[in-house]
Design an enzyme around this catalytic site. Structure first.
Site, short mmCIF file in Angstrom:
data_model
loop_
_atom_site.label_atom_id
_atom_site.label_comp_id
_atom_site.label_asym_id
_atom_site.label_seq_id
_atom_site.Cartn_x
_atom_site.Cartn_y
_atom_site.Cartn_z
CB SER A 84 5.99 -1.52 -14.10
OG SER A 84 4.70 -1.89 -13.67
CE LYS A 136 -17.24 11.23 -2.98
NZ LYS A 136 -17.10 11.24 -4.44
#
Length: 276
Positions: A84, A136
């Site tokens: 990765s 949020k």
């Protein structure tokens, strides 16, 4: 009187551990700048053994390696694991090599955060949230995401995945379609990775040094570059107080808000323990 100009040598930078914890981006950014600007360095060998880590740090370090490669040859050598983010960084090099028993790939992105809603419910703990902006608290760990939030997260992941694919495609001279066929998140053996075009060749560390010498014309004078250790560590003292459990708690606390990672999921334990 004749003066002979001595050939430049080979710099070696070890990148062992999780990106963002053991491999701290600011430290390695400064390190790569030193290597790039040092006229006594003719080539760089990256000694990589990493499961990946922070997506942001991986991308910044990839760009740093690429800038070094614009001035002098860079050979990325995968010692054991180039997964990765570890592979992402290697893509900034001029060539990628790997040991015969190395594992390479895990091209993909993962977003991970714990959901503690059931645990808090059993403990009788509730959260009172006041916010401005309906999304949020979309990364909140005290509840499951809504369908809208899940779609937003998937959009973020898809965009980061596209970035990973584009970096591999450009580095390895593969088409977008070819890279996406390989970018399943799985690991490949070094032999498979070579056949698929993810690395250039297999060999040992000495072979990587020899390749760097061939590409640059540098002599076999090897210098290892390391990030500067904290002052307390240089004195042989721990950098912070607390028991051995503290790094794991810090890692868990860092994951509470979630995060986007270029990491092999089976190695997340290294992230939690901060590679210490």
């Amino acid at each position: 009187m004749f003066f002979f100009k001595r050939k430049a040598g080979i710099a070696v930078v070890e990148m062992h551990g999780t990106i963002g914890t053991a491999i701290r981006e600011p430290d390695y950014t400064r390190l790569f700048e030193r290597v790039r600007d040092n006229r006594k360095v003719g080539a760089l060998v990256l000694d990589i053994d990493s499961p990946g880590g922070s997506a942001t740090a991986s991308d910044i370090l990839y760009e740093n390696v690429r800038r070094v490669a614009e001035r002098k040859p860079v050979v990325a050598y995968v010692r054991g694991l180039g997964a990765s983010g570890g592979y992402y960084i290697a893509c900034g090099a001029s060539q990628i090599m790997a040991s015969r028993a190395a594992l390479v790939g895990s091209i993909g992105v993962i977003y991970l955060r714990p959901i503690l809603q059931q645990l808090f419910g059993k403990m009788g703990v509730e959260f009172s949230v006041f916010k401005g902006g309906r999304l949020k608290d979309m990364s909140a760990f005290w509840r499951m995401p809504t369908d809208e939030e899940a779609d937003k997260f998937q959009g973020l992941i898809s965009e980061m995945y596209d970035l990973f694919v584009s970096v591999v495609s450009e580095s390895r001279k593969l088409t977008d379609e070819q890279t996406r066929e390989l970018a399943t998140g799985e690991l490949y053996t070094a032999a498979q990775a070579r056949e698929l075009g993810l690395i250039d060749r297999t060999g040992g560390f000495d072979d990587a040094i020899a390749e760097a010498m061939r590409l640059s014309g540098a002599r076999r004078r090897i210098r290892h570059y390391h990030p500067k250790r904290p002052f307390m560590a240089r004195l042989g003292m721990p950098g912070r107080a607390g028991g051995s459990y503290l790094p794991a708690l810090e890692g868990l606390a860092g994951m509470m808000g979630g995060g986007v990672y270029f990491i092999e999921p089976g190695m997340m334990g290294n992230f939690l323990t901060r590679d210490r």
